[in-house]
Design a protein around this motif. Structure first.
Motif, PDB file in Angstrom:
ATOM      1  N   MET A 145      32.841  17.304  64.123  1.00 19.47           N
ATOM      2  CA  MET A 145      31.831  16.514  63.430  1.00 19.47           C
ATOM      3  C   MET A 145      32.551  16.613  61.900  1.00 19.47           C
ATOM      4  N   THR A 148      31.654  22.279  67.275  1.00 17.42           N
ATOM      5  CA  THR A 148      30.634  21.109  66.704  1.00 17.42           C
ATOM      6  C   THR A 148      31.373  21.430  65.561  1.00 17.42           C
ATOM      7  N   ARG A 149      31.346  22.193  64.920  1.00 11.84           N
ATOM      8  CA  ARG A 149      31.355  21.759  63.702  1.00 11.84           C
ATOM      9  C   ARG A 149      32.235  21.045  63.149  1.00 11.84           C
TER      10      ARG A 149
END
Length: 241
Positions: free
Chosen positions: A114, A110-111
């Protein structure tokens, strides 16, 4: 940085062609083994992943170096790879084809998303794969795997040459993934491969329409009859494809 950066027009073309078509275009140039083996989409997305490779290499873990406390180190290479992968690139992890432990989990992936990552690929497994499947960013692995990467992996090198899915990958090579698989295009060939695959896709669309209408594949696919070539040119003018 690669001497052959990915051009916007080339990226747009690669987003519209299949890995199978790209494999044929590369085969014509003697590159026969560019599709990653035993690497599959975590989830079907109906759109392509395209971006230059940014790599992470794992080696087998050794117990005196890979206790859980190593995650406290801000320089841990797995974490650093996620935090330094350039926007628009694909993080490709060499996990030695071993899915007995995870290459990463949903928080790290997810990082990466993002931060603008174009995708993530490993020939190992992902933990929390059900959550990764729900992300907007494309992800590819061998299979779900819950054990932490420390179980039998040590992240050792960032952005060097690796092997992933039994294919050599160099930083900056162009990664393309669809709902079947992932392929590696040498960066210096990306423009010509994209253009050829776009033309091939156009003809394949025409040929499929002809087959659905009852045409024989002999002389049509591949095109070995002038009459089919002319039909194709007429079809292109009519459809704009």
């Amino acid at each position: 940085m690669t001497d052959f950066p990915l051009k916007p027009d080339t990226k747009a073309q690669l987003e519209q062609v299949s890995v199978a078509t790209l494999a044929t275009a590369l085969f014509k140039r003697g590159l026969k083994k560019q599709v990653l083996q035993d690497v599959h989409p975590v989830a079907m997305k109906g759109r392509n992943m395209v971006g230059p490779a940014f790599t992470l290499r794992y080696i087998p873990a050794r117990e005196d170096r890979n206790g859980i406390e190593v995650f406290r180190n801000p320089d841990h290479k797995q974490r650093v790879a996620v935090e330094t992968c350039p926007e628009g690139h694909v993080l490709v992890m060499d996990s030695r084809g071993d899915a007995s432990m995870a290459s990463a989990g949903d928080i790290l992936i997810t990082r990466l998303m993002m931060r603008g990552g174009a995708g993530v690929v490993t020939d190992g497994g992902f933990r929390d794969a059900m959550n990764i499947a729900g992300l907007e960013m494309r992800a590819y692995h061998q299979r779900p795997s819950s054990p932490t990467n420390l179980t039998n992996n040590e992240a050792i090198e960032i952005n060097g040459p690796i092997g992933c899915g039994n294919v050599a990958i160099f930083p900056g090579d162009i990664m393309v993934g669809d709902d079947d698989s992932v392929i590696v295009i040498p960066a210096h060939l990306a423009d010509e491969i994209a253009a050829e695959a776009t033309e091939m896709t156009s003809y394949e669309d025409f040929a499929l329409e002809q087959v659905k209408a009852g045409a024989t594949i002999i002389g049509l696919y591949p095109c070995t009859k002038d009459e089919n070539r002319q039909k194709y040119e007429d079809w292109r003018q009519k459809t704009g494809r």
